[in-house]
Design a protein around this motif. Sequence first.
Motif, PDB file in Angstrom:
ATOM      1  N   LEU A  97      62.772 -97.517  92.051  1.00 25.19           N
ATOM      2  CA  LEU A  97      63.377 -96.813  92.808  1.00 25.19           C
ATOM      3  C   LEU A  97      63.163 -95.769  93.260  1.00 25.19           C
ATOM      4  CD1 LEU A  97      66.942 -98.666  93.332  1.00 25.19           C
ATOM      5  CD2 LEU A  97      64.919 -99.306  94.515  1.00 25.19           C
ATOM      6  N   VAL A  98      63.187 -94.479  92.403  1.00 25.53           N
ATOM      7  CA  VAL A  98      63.191 -93.141  92.745  1.00 25.53           C
ATOM      8  C   VAL A  98      62.045 -92.662  92.156  1.00 25.53           C
ATOM      9  CG1 VAL A  98      63.845 -90.837  92.540  1.00 25.53           C
ATOM     10  CG2 VAL A  98      65.173 -92.685  92.164  1.00 25.53           C
ATOM     11  N   MET A  99      61.185 -92.922  91.440  1.00 25.34           N
ATOM     12  CA  MET A  99      59.709 -92.761  90.628  1.00 25.34           C
ATOM     13  C   MET A  99      58.279 -92.619  92.285  1.00 25.34           C
ATOM     14  SD  MET A  99      56.640 -92.785  89.140  1.00 25.34           S
ATOM     15  CE  MET A  99      57.112 -94.307  88.272  1.00 25.34           C
ATOM     16  N   PRO A 100      58.426 -94.220  92.180  1.00 24.45           N
ATOM     17  CA  PRO A 100      57.623 -94.194  93.817  1.00 24.45           C
ATOM     18  C   PRO A 100      57.405 -93.397  94.896  1.00 24.45           C
ATOM     19  CG  PRO A 100      58.741 -95.967  92.804  1.00 24.45           C
ATOM     20  CD  PRO A 100      59.067 -95.384  91.921  1.00 24.45           C
ATOM     21  N   ARG A 101      59.134 -93.451  95.233  1.00 26.95           N
ATOM     22  CA  ARG A 101      58.890 -92.467  96.382  1.00 26.95           C
ATOM     23  C   ARG A 101      58.323 -91.074  95.985  1.00 26.95           C
ATOM     24  NH1 ARG A 101      63.556 -96.354  96.674  1.00 26.95           N
ATOM     25  NH2 ARG A 101      63.096 -96.675  99.138  1.00 26.95           N
ATOM     26  N   LEU A 102      59.100 -90.419  94.469  1.00 21.45           N
ATOM     27  CA  LEU A 102      58.845 -89.209  94.507  1.00 21.45           C
ATOM     28  C   LEU A 102      57.023 -89.011  94.309  1.00 21.45           C
ATOM     29  CD1 LEU A 102      61.150 -88.261  91.997  1.00 21.45           C
ATOM     30  CD2 LEU A 102      60.805 -87.157  94.660  1.00 21.45           C
ATOM     31  N   ALA A 103      56.784 -89.988  94.224  1.00 17.94           N
ATOM     32  CA  ALA A 103      55.104 -89.937  94.104  1.00 17.94           C
ATOM     33  C   ALA A 103      54.212 -89.904  95.675  1.00 17.94           C
ATOM     34  CB  ALA A 103      54.650 -90.847  92.952  1.00 17.94           C
ATOM     35  N   ALA A 104      55.249 -90.802  96.390  1.00 14.77           N
ATOM     36  CA  ALA A 104      54.788 -91.041  97.589  1.00 14.77           C
ATOM     37  C   ALA A 104      54.577 -89.764  98.379  1.00 14.77           C
ATOM     38  CB  ALA A 104      54.951 -92.760  98.115  1.00 14.77           C
ATOM     39  N   VAL A 105      55.694 -88.970  98.617  1.00 15.14           N
ATOM     40  CA  VAL A 105      55.642 -87.796  99.019  1.00 15.14           C
ATOM     41  C   VAL A 105      55.037 -86.991  98.846  1.00 15.14           C
ATOM     42  CG1 VAL A 105      57.632 -86.755  97.981  1.00 15.14           C
ATOM     43  CG2 VAL A 105      57.725 -86.843  99.838  1.00 15.14           C
ATOM     44  N   ILE A 106      54.940 -86.626  97.501  1.00 15.29           N
ATOM     45  CA  ILE A 106      53.522 -85.583  96.798  1.00 15.29           C
ATOM     46  C   ILE A 106      52.645 -85.877  97.624  1.00 15.29           C
ATOM     47  CG2 ILE A 106      52.676 -85.208  94.705  1.00 15.29           C
ATOM     48  CD1 ILE A 106      55.507 -85.395  93.255  1.00 15.29           C
ATOM     49  N   VAL A 107      52.081 -87.594  97.463  1.00 14.81           N
ATOM     50  CA  VAL A 107      51.316 -87.806  98.277  1.00 14.81           C
ATOM     51  C   VAL A 107      50.906 -87.125  99.714  1.00 14.81           C
ATOM     52  CG1 VAL A 107      48.672 -89.550  99.039  1.00 14.81           C
ATOM     53  CG2 VAL A 107      50.216 -89.173  96.174  1.00 14.81           C
ATOM     54  N   MET A 108      52.089 -87.656 100.608  1.00 16.29           N
ATOM     55  CA  MET A 108      52.067 -88.123 102.036  1.00 16.29           C
ATOM     56  C   MET A 108      52.533 -86.598 102.452  1.00 16.29           C
ATOM     57  SD  MET A 108      50.753 -90.707 103.386  1.00 16.29           S
ATOM     58  CE  MET A 108      49.673 -90.895 102.402  1.00 16.29           C
ATOM     59  N   MET A 109      52.614 -85.929 101.848  1.00 21.72           N
ATOM     60  CA  MET A 109      52.620 -85.183 102.590  1.00 21.72           C
ATOM     61  C   MET A 109      52.446 -83.736 103.266  1.00 21.72           C
ATOM     62  SD  MET A 109      56.518 -83.663 103.570  1.00 21.72           S
ATOM     63  CE  MET A 109      56.632 -82.370 104.243  1.00 21.72           C
ATOM     64  N   PRO A 110      51.024 -83.573 102.126  1.00 22.21           N
ATOM     65  CA  PRO A 110      50.083 -82.643 102.350  1.00 22.21           C
ATOM     66  C   PRO A 110      49.407 -83.207 103.566  1.00 22.21           C
ATOM     67  CG  PRO A 110      49.999 -83.008 100.790  1.00 22.21           C
ATOM     68  CD  PRO A 110      50.990 -83.271 100.610  1.00 22.21           C
ATOM     69  N   VAL A 111      49.493 -84.458 104.292  1.00 19.16           N
ATOM     70  CA  VAL A 111      48.690 -85.135 105.188  1.00 19.16           C
ATOM     71  C   VAL A 111      49.114 -85.013 106.583  1.00 19.16           C
ATOM     72  CG1 VAL A 111      47.450 -86.959 105.747  1.00 19.16           C
ATOM     73  CG2 VAL A 111      47.132 -86.356 103.765  1.00 19.16           C
ATOM     74  N   LEU A 112      50.409 -85.189 106.321  1.00 15.96           N
ATOM     75  CA  LEU A 112      51.324 -84.906 107.194  1.00 15.96           C
ATOM     76  C   LEU A 112      51.147 -83.440 107.660  1.00 15.96           C
ATOM     77  CD1 LEU A 112      54.683 -87.199 106.790  1.00 15.96           C
ATOM     78  CD2 LEU A 112      52.486 -87.382 108.349  1.00 15.96           C
ATOM     79  N   THR A 113      51.298 -82.738 106.816  1.00 12.14           N
ATOM     80  CA  THR A 113      51.365 -81.080 107.453  1.00 12.14           C
ATOM     81  C   THR A 113      50.389 -80.596 108.139  1.00 12.14           C
ATOM     82  OG1 THR A 113      53.083 -80.599 105.425  1.00 12.14           O
ATOM     83  CG2 THR A 113      52.209 -79.186 106.456  1.00 12.14           C
ATOM     84  N   ILE A 114      49.351 -81.233 107.527  1.00  8.59           N
ATOM     85  CA  ILE A 114      47.694 -80.148 108.311  1.00  8.59           C
ATOM     86  C   ILE A 114      48.061 -81.574 109.441  1.00  8.59           C
ATOM     87  CG2 ILE A 114      45.807 -82.050 107.188  1.00  8.59           C
ATOM     88  CD1 ILE A 114      45.989 -78.694 106.690  1.00  8.59           C
ATOM     89  N   ILE A 115      48.442 -82.552 109.749  1.00  7.97           N
ATOM     90  CA  ILE A 115      48.299 -82.776 111.059  1.00  7.97           C
ATOM     91  C   ILE A 115      48.946 -82.259 111.871  1.00  7.97           C
ATOM     92  CG2 ILE A 115      48.440 -84.916 112.288  1.00  7.97           C
ATOM     93  CD1 ILE A 115      47.406 -86.576 110.012  1.00  7.97           C
TER      94      ILE A 115
END
Lengths: 342, 255
Positions: free
Chosen positions: B134-152
């Motif tokens: 439950l936790v590890m996939p979410r952490l991996a997903a947020v690490i991948v997605m945060m830069p994308v969201l931030t640059i947009i």
Amino acid sequence: MNNSQQSVRVGFFFLLGVALIWVTFETLSGGHFFEDRGYKLIAGFDDLKELKTGDEVRMAGVKIGTVEKTQLNESLTSAGGAPDTAHAASAILRIGSKIKITKDASAAIVQSGLLGNNYLAVTAGTVSQPLLKDGDEIATTVTPDFNSIMKDIGDLGHKLDGALSNLSSAFNGDGKDGGLFQKLDRMVTENRDKVNATMSNLQEITTKVNQGQGTLGKLINDPDLHDQLLAAVGEIKDTAAQAKVFVTDAQGVIDQVKTGKGALGTIIYDQQTADNIKASIQNVRDVSDKLAKGQGTLGKLINDDSLYNTAQNTLNKADRAIDGLNDSGPITAVGIAANALF
Amino acid sequence: MKQLRNICDGVGSVLALLVRSVGYAGTLPLQLGRFIEQCYLIGYTTLPIVAILSFFIGSVLALQAGYSMQDFGAKSFIGSLVGLSMARELGPMMVSILLAGRVGSAITAELASMKVYQEIDALETMNIPPARMLVMPRLAAVIVMMPVLTIIANLVGWFGGAFVSSHVKFIDIDSSTYFGALRHYTKFKDVANGLIKAEVFGFVVVLVCCSIGLRTRGGPREIGASVTRAVVTSLIMILVLDYFLTQVLLLISPS
């Protein structure tokens, strides 16, 4: 929503984000991922003014590097491996590795705005000079900043103040000897009456002149005089012209005389005429001599008074005859007169 | 005293969860489906609200900057102000706050209800640690997605500022002037700075929300309380971390 559609969207989304990051990076940093470390130069200054870390280094207005560090040279053996320098402070510059700066280039701190934004301006040296290498010291020139200009203006103010006080002591005197104004004042006071008299005389003269009195006044004020003067000058001019003509004519006469033309020329230049005249004059003298001596008829007429006496007698007779004529008529009178006369 | 004990308990369990989840990082290829699903939820579905919010953040920044700067003729620096504040501070911050409100609350609610309805216990009985599944996939997903969201968020915010600068009467700054100032004063270093911050914030938000969700005890009423606590803790963590992280980043890469 099935699983594959979800992964397509997530994949697309992620790639979009990566692409945007790349575009931003390209736009903002010109595609240099690692900052160009370039090479280090040391610029020594006695006063770094407001230059601080991160300020730009520009050559001809183009940014070629940044100020990496500013430091005091406490014992003139500065930290960071910098060589000894004679200046109080030095700025360590990080110059782009593609920028070539020659040894005769020099750096100066330049203010880019009144708010105190400074940058270090590097002047380009000559191409033939050797290039500066990592860790070399670049020559610096000191530019007057706002504060030093203000200080200069202050000094100028002091000097101006001194000059003005000198001037005022010259004008007002230094206590013992009166100043220029006081001397002037004394002179004017002492000579006031004379000056007044002179001025009133002058005024009188100018008034007269103005009113046309006196020769000078007339000369100035009377237009007739001017006209006359003009006419006189014109006449003089005419006369001069005529004199010229006369002189020309005289010249012609003299020329003719010289060449022996005309009566005068003949008289002067013909030997025969001269002899004739001489002979005529001789004759005249002979005649006059004879006349004086009473020779000849004319001489007797002039010198012998018997003829006068005879004539006197004749006239007396005629007078008597005319008296007798009053009785015997005019025709007889004429005959008697004729008798008496011849 | 009880409060202090609760805080220490919370910090301890968060750290324990972090260690356990990182330990399961090697199992990510086996959980690719779950990872993609979390990426979809965290990144893709958050995009619209991030875009709208950052557009208006950029606009209002330009508006306020124009209002304050028009008095001393510095309006041409609006671009640099908006560019730097969006990239360094507001972009990562707003994305993290949105993440806490939209994704963090959902995570806490989901995990809390699983805990309350004893699904977590069932997983543990089946020897499937919740940190792994439950936790590890979410952490991996947020690490991948945060830069994308931030640059947009950054880019949309910059364009929002440009839009306002060129269309509001009393500002009236050309778009080229705006982007010229932005490009002159904003370096990629500043953007990267913001991306690092967003990464840390997103990771902390997801970790805290997972931890609070998994620590829920009691009945269904506790689910709501956990969600509230998770969001409040996330927001506090974001703002406190922001200050210290900025300090650290300024030390690491001075201007």
